[in-house]
Design a protein around this motif. Structure first.
Motif, PDB file in Angstrom:
ATOM      1  N   GLY A 194       0.766  -1.169   0.089  1.00  0.00           N
ATOM      2  CA  GLY A 194       0.084   0.126   0.001  1.00  0.00           C
ATOM      3  C   GLY A 194       0.755   1.269  -0.154  1.00  0.00           C
ATOM      4  O   GLY A 194       0.604   2.328  -0.667  1.00  0.00           O
ATOM      5  N   GLU A 195       1.840   1.221   0.783  1.00  0.00           N
ATOM      6  CA  GLU A 195       2.927   2.347   0.791  1.00  0.00           C
ATOM      7  C   GLU A 195       3.551   2.630  -0.551  1.00  0.00           C
ATOM      8  O   GLU A 195       3.761   3.773  -0.889  1.00  0.00           O
ATOM      9  N   LEU A 196       3.789   1.388  -1.256  1.00  0.00           N
ATOM     10  CA  LEU A 196       4.515   1.561  -2.523  1.00  0.00           C
ATOM     11  C   LEU A 196       3.597   2.355  -3.623  1.00  0.00           C
ATOM     12  O   LEU A 196       4.201   2.595  -4.668  1.00  0.00           O
ATOM     13  N   VAL A 197       2.427   2.366  -3.529  1.00  0.00           N
ATOM     14  CA  VAL A 197       1.377   3.049  -4.391  1.00  0.00           C
ATOM     15  C   VAL A 197       1.619   4.361  -4.560  1.00  0.00           C
ATOM     16  O   VAL A 197       1.580   5.041  -5.653  1.00  0.00           O
ATOM     17  N   VAL A 198       2.366   4.931  -3.410  1.00  0.00           N
ATOM     18  CA  VAL A 198       2.320   6.490  -3.336  1.00  0.00           C
ATOM     19  C   VAL A 198       3.536   6.846  -4.085  1.00  0.00           C
ATOM     20  O   VAL A 198       4.884   6.384  -3.760  1.00  0.00           O
ATOM     21  N   GLU A 199       3.701   7.841  -4.779  1.00  0.00           N
ATOM     22  CA  GLU A 199       4.931   8.000  -5.719  1.00  0.00           C
ATOM     23  C   GLU A 199       5.946   8.799  -4.892  1.00  0.00           C
ATOM     24  O   GLU A 199       7.131   8.502  -5.214  1.00  0.00           O
ATOM     25  N   ASN A 200       5.677   9.531  -3.978  1.00  0.00           N
ATOM     26  CA  ASN A 200       6.579  10.387  -3.239  1.00  0.00           C
ATOM     27  C   ASN A 200       7.447   9.544  -2.295  1.00  0.00           C
ATOM     28  O   ASN A 200       8.278   9.917  -1.485  1.00  0.00           O
ATOM     29  N   LYS A 201       7.048   8.211  -1.908  1.00  0.00           N
ATOM     30  CA  LYS A 201       7.696   7.179  -0.743  1.00  0.00           C
ATOM     31  C   LYS A 201       8.877   6.874  -1.377  1.00  0.00           C
ATOM     32  O   LYS A 201       9.342   6.777  -2.514  1.00  0.00           O
ATOM     33  N   ASP A 202       9.890   6.682  -0.486  1.00  0.00           N
ATOM     34  CA  ASP A 202      11.073   6.041  -0.873  1.00  0.00           C
ATOM     35  C   ASP A 202      10.940   4.473  -1.367  1.00  0.00           C
ATOM     36  O   ASP A 202      11.101   3.794  -0.615  1.00  0.00           O
ATOM     37  N   ARG A 203      10.820   4.454  -2.710  1.00  0.00           N
ATOM     38  CA  ARG A 203      10.348   3.037  -3.126  1.00  0.00           C
ATOM     39  C   ARG A 203      11.632   1.905  -2.955  1.00  0.00           C
ATOM     40  O   ARG A 203      11.477   0.765  -3.001  1.00  0.00           O
ATOM     41  N   SER A 204      12.907   2.440  -3.211  1.00  0.00           N
ATOM     42  CA  SER A 204      14.040   1.786  -2.868  1.00  0.00           C
ATOM     43  C   SER A 204      13.894   0.856  -1.536  1.00  0.00           C
ATOM     44  O   SER A 204      14.207  -0.065  -1.572  1.00  0.00           O
ATOM     45  N   ALA A 205      13.813   1.655  -0.632  1.00  0.00           N
ATOM     46  CA  ALA A 205      13.747   1.064   0.811  1.00  0.00           C
ATOM     47  C   ALA A 205      12.802   0.135   1.037  1.00  0.00           C
ATOM     48  O   ALA A 205      12.775  -0.670   1.780  1.00  0.00           O
ATOM     49  N   LEU A 206      11.400   0.658   0.453  1.00  0.00           N
ATOM     50  CA  LEU A 206      10.190  -0.083   0.548  1.00  0.00           C
ATOM     51  C   LEU A 206      10.490  -1.502  -0.101  1.00  0.00           C
ATOM     52  O   LEU A 206       9.917  -2.294   0.295  1.00  0.00           O
ATOM     53  N   LEU A 207      10.886  -1.478  -1.495  1.00  0.00           N
ATOM     54  CA  LEU A 207      11.234  -2.672  -1.966  1.00  0.00           C
ATOM     55  C   LEU A 207      12.136  -3.571  -1.318  1.00  0.00           C
ATOM     56  O   LEU A 207      11.993  -4.715  -1.089  1.00  0.00           O
ATOM     57  N   LYS A 208      13.252  -3.133  -0.663  1.00  0.00           N
ATOM     58  CA  LYS A 208      14.071  -3.841   0.498  1.00  0.00           C
ATOM     59  C   LYS A 208      13.265  -4.471   1.562  1.00  0.00           C
ATOM     60  O   LYS A 208      13.417  -5.689   1.828  1.00  0.00           O
ATOM     61  N   GLN A 209      12.531  -3.750   2.145  1.00  0.00           N
ATOM     62  CA  GLN A 209      11.811  -3.964   3.223  1.00  0.00           C
ATOM     63  C   GLN A 209      10.638  -5.138   2.525  1.00  0.00           C
ATOM     64  O   GLN A 209      10.511  -6.303   3.404  1.00  0.00           O
ATOM     65  N   LEU A 210      10.060  -5.087   1.524  1.00  0.00           N
ATOM     66  CA  LEU A 210       9.306  -5.943   1.061  1.00  0.00           C
ATOM     67  C   LEU A 210      10.001  -7.372   0.727  1.00  0.00           C
ATOM     68  O   LEU A 210       9.277  -8.475   1.074  1.00  0.00           O
ATOM     69  N   LEU A 211      11.207  -7.271   0.062  1.00  0.00           N
ATOM     70  CA  LEU A 211      11.941  -8.523  -0.123  1.00  0.00           C
ATOM     71  C   LEU A 211      12.347  -9.232   1.225  1.00  0.00           C
ATOM     72  O   LEU A 211      12.271 -10.540   1.264  1.00  0.00           O
ATOM     73  N   ASN A 212      12.776  -8.386   2.455  1.00  0.00           N
ATOM     74  CA  ASN A 212      13.006  -8.964   3.617  1.00  0.00           C
ATOM     75  C   ASN A 212      11.611  -9.720   4.103  1.00  0.00           C
ATOM     76  O   ASN A 212      11.916 -10.863   4.997  1.00  0.00           O
ATOM     77  N   THR A 213      10.476  -8.913   4.076  1.00  0.00           N
ATOM     78  CA  THR A 213       9.277  -9.822   4.501  1.00  0.00           C
ATOM     79  C   THR A 213       8.847 -10.928   4.007  1.00  0.00           C
ATOM     80  O   THR A 213       8.595 -12.001   4.457  1.00  0.00           O
ATOM     81  N   GLN A 214       9.064 -10.791   2.491  1.00  0.00           N
ATOM     82  CA  GLN A 214       8.953 -12.010   1.559  1.00  0.00           C
ATOM     83  C   GLN A 214       9.810 -13.343   2.211  1.00  0.00           C
ATOM     84  O   GLN A 214       9.471 -14.192   2.210  1.00  0.00           O
ATOM     85  N   THR A 215      11.295 -13.068   2.475  1.00  0.00           N
ATOM     86  CA  THR A 215      12.109 -14.006   2.659  1.00  0.00           C
ATOM     87  C   THR A 215      11.760 -14.721   4.158  1.00  0.00           C
ATOM     88  O   THR A 215      11.673 -15.782   4.419  1.00  0.00           O
ATOM     89  N   GLU A 216      11.403 -13.643   5.053  1.00  0.00           N
ATOM     90  CA  GLU A 216      10.815 -14.326   6.386  1.00  0.00           C
ATOM     91  C   GLU A 216       9.676 -15.054   6.294  1.00  0.00           C
ATOM     92  O   GLU A 216       9.585 -16.052   6.974  1.00  0.00           O
ATOM     93  N   LEU A 217       8.844 -14.644   5.691  1.00  0.00           N
ATOM     94  CA  LEU A 217       7.310 -15.416   5.258  1.00  0.00           C
ATOM     95  C   LEU A 217       7.827 -16.810   4.901  1.00  0.00           C
ATOM     96  O   LEU A 217       7.211 -17.873   5.189  1.00  0.00           O
TER      97      LEU A 217
END
Length: 740
Positions: A194-217
């Motif tokens: 949901g946070e990635l949808v917003v353009e002004n967010k730091d997408r690089s950091a969010l994508l890393k966070q997404l990847l870490n969550t996926q790994t843990e899952l």
């Protein structure tokens, strides 16, 4: 005010999760296992026997990790047996220094080398290493080696019996904990989306966070598979386990749905910039689903308290109105939104299914998964002797780690004797706890262990200065030990702090000079941590870049097989095969391994992070490729589709060939001439798709649901194939440019 309330709420939730975790319950069990023999020993004036049994329980405990009860008990018994054998041999090592050093090195190497058989084997290996180190201590010094070994065996059996008892008293606890954690992590994943949808967010950091969550899952999914599938196979049918298995299946599907990325962010940014309300509605829906999953996780064990909520349906209705407000069915933006809506609608269905399963429906309404089908999804460990032989060389990271550990323990014990350290085995203890095959983890553990020991030493000094109450020391020793073991996987620094406190207070009960104990404890930890770091840095270092290509081969191959299964299903339709689901699982696991490998690489010295930007590009390329596969898979599985066209098969065949080319490059079966053979993907794509889907004038005029469905299918398949082809064309080129 609201911010502080949220912090308090999050802290309380974290504490609740901690106290309900398997780590905490296992630590309580260990506290009981260690305390009872000592109390009995004191009561009957046989304290040395009680202490030795306690050591046996301690040595068996590392293998008590989550999984099927059969695997757990097998691990505990093997750990006990290894601890007995090693303790017996270790009892004779003190007879001669000339005898001690070579035997110490050989034992360290071969015990550590057992971990080649996987995670549970590495825990059994640790029990053996710990038994060897503790054989140098003064515990049970007056006993014969065979007596000590037998008592250690009794201690291991004592802990195993307690572990079995806990399982039969709380059989559902591991399932509930890991299922609840999976729900929360899936919620985190959706929230990040949901946070990635917003353009002004730091997408690089969010994508890393997404990847870490996926790994843990992915890691927790493996644990749950072992618990749910193995327990069903062992105990027969159970409504509880069957329903939990179905909930788990919904969560696995939700991860695939959440990974689905039908369009690139540049397109969504352009669209939502024109229609910010649609952005707010889509984001609100993702956040609402995330919140609902968290609520379900909190009431998983008591679903009757789970109250109905219309929040998700409200947002879903808003999104539907946004999507179907326009009559321009040919608009690319509208087709993109409709497909996005369909993905979110499927997620809502998964959440509804989970809630329905928790509402205790009649078993006749449920289609349970058969055990024989479920077994195919278990990851089986190869325990053949050939595995030991194949890895007995310097190309194996475990072989190098075992050699390194053996060498450093010889040096560490030598340093302890040379400088007349009070307890030289503490140096060895620090080494076996800190040293890991990867340099980054060893460095991190060395740092955290040192800081934790210093903090623990400082706290111990303060408490000793305040009081000399031995009863308080005993209570603090046991409490600190329980907390230390419960924090090992969560916060190693905190664990090191409490283990130091526990050791100091145990010695405070035995020795009047506590400050000397603290001093030697800190000194030995510093020596051990320093030797561990130096060993990983200079002795047969295993830099991640050297083994990364093997991880990449597994990832690319798994993605290719998953794609081929999708292609086969799209052509044949019908029932989804187990082979398809296993291929999907394998692709997710391999992507998780690649992500972990990259994280380890970032922790290495700068001089060893060769081409780290390229490696990151490759990792994200594979992650995006898997996301696109998940999108294609999800659409094809959940929607009635037209027969696969020649265009689809021609492009997908080209994508498979590109992946095979990438595998060949990684296997050193081709050269850089590959770059000349690849064509511009735009030209290929436009050539193959020059024949677009044709509709009759009647269909266009009617704008029926079937017609719109075909349009949506054409748009999504077109977009995903374009993405997949682009990435598959890029992958060989990036791999050739990267030096492994």
């Amino acid at each position: 005010m609201k911010k502080s309330q949220n912090i308090v709420k999050e802290t309380l939730n974290d504490l609740s999760e901690y106290f309900n975790s398997t780590d905490f319950s296992r630590a309580i069990l260990l506290g009981i296992a260690l305390t009872v023999p000592i109390l009995v020993g004191i009561k009957f004036h046989v304290l040395p026997i009680g202490v030795t049994i306690t050591v046996g329980a301690l040595l068996a405990s590392p293998s008590d990790v989550s999984g099927s009860i059969r695997h757990k008990i097998t691990g505990l018994l093997f750990a006990t047996l290894l601890a007995m054998l090693v303790s017996f041999v270790g009892g004779y090592l003190h007879l001669s220094l000339w005898f001690l050093f070579p035997i110490l090195g050989i034992l360290m190497f071969f015990i550590s080398y057992i971990s080649i058989y996987g995670f549970r084997a590495s825990l059994i290996s640790f029990s053996g290493l710990l038994a060897l180190v503790l054989s140098f201590s003064n515990v049970s010094a007056d006993m014969q080696p065979f007596e000590r070994a037998l008592l250690i065996g009794i201690g291991g059996l004592w802990y195993t019996a307690l572990s079995l008892l806990r399982h039969y008293i709380f059989p559902k606890a591991p399932t509930e904990y890991y299922l609840s954690k999976t729900l929360k992590l899936t919620a985190d994943y959706l929230h990040t989306r949901g946070e990635l949808v917003v353009e002004n967010k730091d997408r690089s950091a969010l994508l890393k966070q997404l990847l870490n969550t996926q790994t843990e899952l992915t890691t927790i999914h493996e644990t749950l598979r072992d618990i749910l599938i193995s327990s069903r196979a062992g105990s027969g049918k159970s409504d509880y386990e069957g329903k939990r298995m179905l909930i788990f299946v919904q969560l696995v599907d939700m991860l695939e749905l959440a990974m689905s990325n039908p369009v690139n962010y540049s397109k969504t940014d352009a669209l939502f910039k024109k229609k910010p309300q649609q952005l707010a509605d889509f984001q609100g829906l993702l956040f609402a689903m995330s919140d609902r999953l968290r609520v379900i996780s909190n009431f998983l064990s008591n679903p009757k308290k789970l109250r109905n909520s219309a929040k998700i349906e409200t947002y879903l209705q808003r999104v539907r109105e946004d999507v179907f407000a326009s009559e321009d069915v040919y608009s690319e933006d509208l087709l993109m939104l409709r497909n996005l809506y369909k993905y979110q609608k499927e997620q809502v269905k998964k959440i509804d299914k989970i809630e329905w399963l928790l509402s205790n429906p009649d078993r006749r309404q449920i289609s349970f998964i058969k055990s024989e089908h479920a077994k195919r999804f278990l990851t089986k460990q190869n325990y053949d002797f050939e595995v030991l032989v194949e890895n007995f060389n310097l190309r194996s990271s475990i072989f190098k780690h075992s050699l390194r550990l053996a060498t450093m323990t010889i040096i560490g014990y030598g340093v302890g004797i040379l400088f007349a350290v009070q307890n030289p085995y503490w140096i060895l203890l620090t080494l076996i706890v800190i040293m890991r095959p990867a340099f980054g983890l060893t460095k991190t553990r060395s740092k955290e262990r040192t800081i934790g020991t210093l903090i623990g030493g400082a706290l111990a000094v303060g408490i000793v200065l305040i009081t000399q109450n031995t009863t308080l020391y005993g209570i603090l020793a046991i409490t600190s030990l329980v907390i230390a073991f419960s924090m090992v996987q969560r916060n190693y620094k905190a664990s090191a702090t409490f283990i130091t406190l526990s050791v100091v207070f145990i010695y405070a009960l035995l020795s009047p000079n506590v400050f000397n104990v603290i001093q030697f404890r800190v000194t030995d930890t510093l020596i051990g941590a320093g030797l561990a770091t130096l060993g990983n840095l200079f002795l047969w270092p295993a830099w991640e870049i050297h083994s990364l290509h093997n991880t990449l081969i597994g990832t690319v191959k798994a993605n290719r097989i998953y794609l081929q299964e999708i292609i086969a299903f799209y052509n044949k339709k019908g029932k989804v095969s187990d082979q398809y689901k296993v291929a999907r699982k394998k692709a997710f696991l391999e992507m998780s391994d690649l992500s972990s490998a990259f994280q380890r690489m970032t922790q290495e010295p700068k001089s060893k992070r060769k081409n780290i930007d390229k490696v990151y590009e490759i990792a994200m390329l594979n992650h995006t490729f898997l996301s696109s596969l998940a999108s294609l898979s999800t659409y094809i599985l959940n929607n009635p589709t037209t027969p696969a066209s020649e265009n689809f098969n021609a492009i997908s065949s080209r994508i498979v060939q590109n992946l095979l080319m990438a595998e060949a490059i990684l296997n050193n079966e081709t050269t850089s001439e590959v770059t000349d053979k690849t064509s511009n993907f735009e030209d290929i794509f436009e050539t193959i798709l020059s024949k677009k889907i044709k509709f009759s004038e009647a269909e266009k005029a009617e704008k029926s649901d079937d017609f719109i469905a075909k349009l949506e299918e054409a748009h999504l398949i077109h977009e995903q194939l374009k993405w997949l082809l682009a990435m598959s064309e890029k992958m060989p080129k990036v791999l050739i440019a990267t030096k492994f």
